[in-house]
Design a protein around this motif. Structure first.
Motif, mmCIF file in Angstrom:
data_model
loop_
_atom_site.group_PDB
_atom_site.id
_atom_site.type_symbol
_atom_site.label_atom_id
_atom_site.label_comp_id
_atom_site.label_asym_id
_atom_site.label_seq_id
_atom_site.Cartn_x
_atom_site.Cartn_y
_atom_site.Cartn_z
ATOM 1 N N VAL A 1 -26.081 23.709 80.761
ATOM 2 C CA VAL A 1 -25.820 22.888 79.569
ATOM 3 C C VAL A 1 -25.725 21.412 79.950
ATOM 4 N N SER A 2 -26.672 20.631 79.422
ATOM 5 C CA SER A 2 -26.668 19.210 79.763
ATOM 6 C C SER A 2 -27.059 18.400 78.540
ATOM 7 N N GLY A 3 -27.370 17.111 78.777
ATOM 8 C CA GLY A 3 -27.756 16.264 77.656
ATOM 9 C C GLY A 3 -29.114 16.651 77.094
ATOM 10 N N GLY A 4 -29.945 17.288 77.898
ATOM 11 C CA GLY A 4 -31.293 17.625 77.451
ATOM 12 C C GLY A 4 -31.572 19.120 77.367
ATOM 13 N N ALA B 1 -26.625 21.147 73.829
ATOM 14 C CA ALA B 1 -25.171 21.078 73.599
ATOM 15 C C ALA B 1 -24.643 19.669 73.876
ATOM 16 N N GLY B 2 -25.119 19.049 74.949
ATOM 17 C CA GLY B 2 -24.663 17.691 75.291
ATOM 18 C C GLY B 2 -25.033 16.695 74.200
ATOM 19 N N GLU B 3 -26.222 16.914 73.628
ATOM 20 C CA GLU B 3 -26.679 16.038 72.536
ATOM 21 C C GLU B 3 -25.746 16.179 71.334
ATOM 22 N N PHE C 1 -22.570 16.975 71.400
ATOM 23 C CA PHE C 1 -21.357 16.214 71.739
ATOM 24 C C PHE C 1 -21.613 14.722 71.525
ATOM 25 N N ASP C 2 -22.721 14.241 72.106
ATOM 26 C CA ASP C 2 -22.983 12.790 72.101
ATOM 27 C C ASP C 2 -23.256 12.244 70.701
ATOM 28 N N LYS C 3 -24.071 12.979 69.917
ATOM 29 C CA LYS C 3 -24.431 12.466 68.586
ATOM 30 C C LYS C 3 -23.222 12.473 67.650
ATOM 31 N N GLY D 1 -20.698 10.375 74.751
ATOM 32 C CA GLY D 1 -19.480 10.742 74.030
ATOM 33 C C GLY D 1 -18.809 12.018 74.528
ATOM 34 N N GLY D 2 -19.559 12.877 75.239
ATOM 35 C CA GLY D 2 -18.999 14.163 75.674
ATOM 36 C C GLY D 2 -17.635 14.051 76.337
ATOM 37 N N PRO D 3 -17.523 13.212 77.372
ATOM 38 C CA PRO D 3 -16.223 13.115 78.060
ATOM 39 C C PRO D 3 -15.100 12.588 77.146
ATOM 40 N N VAL E 1 -14.887 13.054 73.796
ATOM 41 C CA VAL E 1 -14.527 14.169 72.913
ATOM 42 C C VAL E 1 -13.596 15.124 73.668
ATOM 43 N N ASP E 2 -13.954 15.416 74.908
ATOM 44 C CA ASP E 2 -13.159 16.309 75.757
ATOM 45 C C ASP E 2 -11.712 15.796 75.851
ATOM 46 N N ARG E 3 -11.569 14.495 76.107
ATOM 47 C CA ARG E 3 -10.229 13.909 76.287
ATOM 48 C C ARG E 3 -9.422 13.960 74.986
ATOM 49 N N GLY F 1 -24.743 21.884 84.918
ATOM 50 C CA GLY F 1 -25.174 20.782 84.059
ATOM 51 C C GLY F 1 -23.989 19.931 83.607
ATOM 52 N N GLY F 2 -24.293 18.761 83.034
ATOM 53 C CA GLY F 2 -23.267 17.784 82.671
ATOM 54 C C GLY F 2 -22.141 18.325 81.809
ATOM 55 N N VAL F 3 -22.476 19.195 80.846
ATOM 56 C CA VAL F 3 -21.451 19.693 79.922
ATOM 57 C C VAL F 3 -20.491 20.668 80.631
ATOM 58 N N ALA G 1 -18.720 19.993 82.886
ATOM 59 C CA ALA G 1 -17.501 19.233 83.214
ATOM 60 C C ALA G 1 -16.448 19.407 82.113
ATOM 61 N N ASN G 2 -16.858 19.931 80.973
ATOM 62 C CA ASN G 2 -15.950 20.025 79.824
ATOM 63 C C ASN G 2 -14.779 20.982 80.095
ATOM 64 N N SER G 3 -13.559 20.493 79.859
ATOM 65 C CA SER G 3 -12.380 21.294 80.212
ATOM 66 C C SER G 3 -12.260 22.540 79.333
ATOM 67 N N THR H 1 -21.686 18.538 88.685
ATOM 68 C CA THR H 1 -22.009 18.881 87.299
ATOM 69 C C THR H 1 -23.079 17.936 86.753
ATOM 70 N N THR H 2 -22.849 16.631 86.912
ATOM 71 C CA THR H 2 -23.858 15.680 86.421
ATOM 72 C C THR H 2 -24.935 15.511 87.494
ATOM 73 N N ASP H 3 -25.927 14.677 87.184
ATOM 74 C CA ASP H 3 -27.055 14.541 88.097
ATOM 75 C C ASP H 3 -26.600 14.065 89.479
HETATM 76 O O1 KG4 Z 1 -26.601 16.976 83.242
HETATM 77 P P1 KG4 Z 1 -26.358 15.632 82.688
HETATM 78 O O2 KG4 Z 1 -25.620 14.654 83.555
HETATM 79 O O3 KG4 Z 1 -27.698 14.910 82.355
HETATM 80 C C1 KG4 Z 1 -28.480 14.979 81.229
HETATM 81 O O4 KG4 Z 1 -29.012 16.036 80.896
HETATM 82 O O5 KG4 Z 1 -28.632 13.870 80.632
HETATM 83 O O6 KG4 Z 1 -25.565 15.824 81.315
HETATM 84 C C2 KG4 Z 1 -25.092 14.764 80.559
HETATM 85 C C3 KG4 Z 1 -24.417 15.344 79.325
HETATM 86 C C4 KG4 Z 1 -24.108 14.297 78.269
HETATM 87 O O7 KG4 Z 1 -24.528 14.801 77.022
HETATM 88 C C5 KG4 Z 1 -22.573 14.185 78.334
HETATM 89 O O8 KG4 Z 1 -21.968 13.813 77.132
HETATM 90 C C6 KG4 Z 1 -22.204 15.594 78.709
HETATM 91 O O9 KG4 Z 1 -23.171 15.968 79.677
HETATM 92 N N1 KG4 Z 1 -20.847 15.670 79.288
HETATM 93 C C7 KG4 Z 1 -19.826 16.281 78.679
HETATM 94 C C8 KG4 Z 1 -18.699 16.117 79.511
HETATM 95 N N2 KG4 Z 1 -19.076 15.389 80.605
HETATM 96 C C9 KG4 Z 1 -20.408 15.133 80.453
HETATM 97 N N3 KG4 Z 1 -19.784 16.964 77.518
HETATM 98 C C10 KG4 Z 1 -18.596 17.479 77.166
HETATM 99 N N4 KG4 Z 1 -17.475 17.345 77.887
HETATM 100 C C11 KG4 Z 1 -17.469 16.680 79.068
HETATM 101 N N5 KG4 Z 1 -16.355 16.571 79.772
#
Ligand code: KG4
Length: 338
Positions: free
Chosen positions: A139-142, A166-168, A170-172, A183-185, A187-189, A274-276, A278-280, A305-307
């Motif tokens: 689960v990531s931004g893309g 899913a990341g999108e 959160f972000d949108k 916005g993901g991090p 929203v998490d906080r 993936g980036g998401v 990281a979500n608690s 988790t992230t790139d």
């Molecule tokens: O894997 P990644 O670093 O790269 C992309 O695919 O771009 O994922 C980035 C995504 C973003 O949508 C960001 O908002 C989300 O991961 N993200 C989170 C959290 N940390 C990063 N979403 C929810 N809760 C988090 N703590």
């Protein structure tokens, strides 16, 4: 001894890492701040920043690993998917360095990298790695995918999003609340202070193991639009509850399909990447499923988790063991099916 330099430049992080016999020696990331004021990644600015960062980042990774470039066995680089201009910087750099050192290049699919991040060893006695076959929720931004991982190179996508990731989502949704990017991090906080049952949002009904998040995003937008008409301070007054409700709905959707896939395939070894990841709340949902369903779960350390380039180096390492090298004319690709 096999020593791999990994290079990652698919989006807005310039990263380099060194892995020796599967053990991580260094992991350097330069994240680009320039995009924050634009509310999203600006591709041209990303390419320019990669160009500036790549040499110092690689230099630091080699220094931190305590090795010379002549000690490298091969160079692994992200070939795709990602932003073309960004990928070109890493790919061209890998080609130049491998030609100069006369060592092979290994091309890495960024998504395989996220999955194989679970195999990075922090020291040689580290043996927390998943057993095949396992399921990985990526689960990531893309991307939002459920992947059946059969071996280091055999991966089958059994479910994926038919619209937004899913990341999108959160972000949108964070963006319409004015919470900045990404916005993901945030929203998490904020969700930690809120009531997840305060607002009911639409959950999709998608057959199989696929995902859909665009309906949820629209229902969130409509909720804000309707409530803001009644009270212009609605978002400010309800930020925490909105974030908690949004986060819970996204996690419920993610876990529902994953749970079904695990049950149908009778697999109890389940990872998240993936980036998401990281979500608690998502991490807590994994812990809860481990208790309720006897899953053996694999949650990556935050740094993976992230790139990052450690995941590219480890994927390159396993491809190296299989003699899977790539030719010097290998071109990057912006989109890919696994
Ligand atoms: O894997 P990644 O670093 O790269 C992309 O695919 O771009 O994922 C980035 C995504 C973003 O949508 C960001 O908002 C989300 O991961 N993200 C989170 C959290 N940390 C990063 N979403 C929810 N809760 C988090 N703590």
């Amino acid at each position: 001894m096999i020593t791999i330099l990994g290079i990652e430049s698919s989006c807005d992080d310039t990263a380099a890492a060194v892995i020796q016999d599967g053990v991580l020696l260094s992991n350097v990331i330069s994240s680009q701040k320039v995009h924050e004021s634009y509310g999203g990644v600006v591709p041209e600015l990303a390419s320019r920043a990669h160009q500036q960062n790549i040499i110092p980042v690689v230099d630091q990774a080699l220094k931190k690993a305590g090795i010379q470039k002549e000690d490298l066995s091969a160079i692994a680089f992200t070939r795709g998917p990602g932003l073309m201009g960004s990928l070109l910087v890493g790919t061209s750099f890998a080609k130049g360095l491998s030609t100069a050192l006369d060592i092979p290049m290994v091309d890495v699919n960024h998504l395989h990298g996220h999955v194989l991040a679970h195999f990075i060893k922090e020291d040689k006695d580290d043996n927390h790695q998943p057993q095949f076959p396992f399921l990985c929720l990526l689960v990531s931004g893309g991307n939002s995918q459920i992947i059946l991982v059969k071996s280091y190179k055999e991966m089958e996508i059994i479910g994926q999003t038919i619209d937004d990731a899913a990341g999108e989502a959160f972000d949108k949704c964070a963006k319409v609340m004015g919470l900045g990017y990404p916005g993901g991090p945030v929203v998490d906080r904020l969700a930690k202070e809120g009531d997840p049952s305060k607002f009911k949002l639409n959950k999709p009904h998608v057959p199989g193991y696929d995902y859909s998040f665009s309906g949820l995003k629209t229902s969130f937008l409509y909720l804000l639009r309707d409530e803001l008409k009644k009270d212009p301070d609605f978002v400010d007054k309800n930020k925490e509850d909105l974030c908690a409700s949004l986060q819970k709905t996204i996690i419920d959707v993610l876990m529902e399909q994953l749970r079904r896939a695990a049950k149908d395939l009778n697999i109890k070894e389940v990872a998240v990447a993936g980036g998401v990841s990281a979500n608690s709340g998502l991490r807590a949902a994994f812990e809860d499923h481990a208790k309720r369903f006897g899953w053996k779960i694999h949650i990556p350390p935050f740094g993976y988790t992230t790139d990052n380039a450690a995941m590219i180096a480890i994927t390159g390492y396993y491809k190296y063991l299989d003699n899977e090298f790539c030719a010097v004319d290998a071109a990057p690709y912006s989109r890919v099916v696994m």
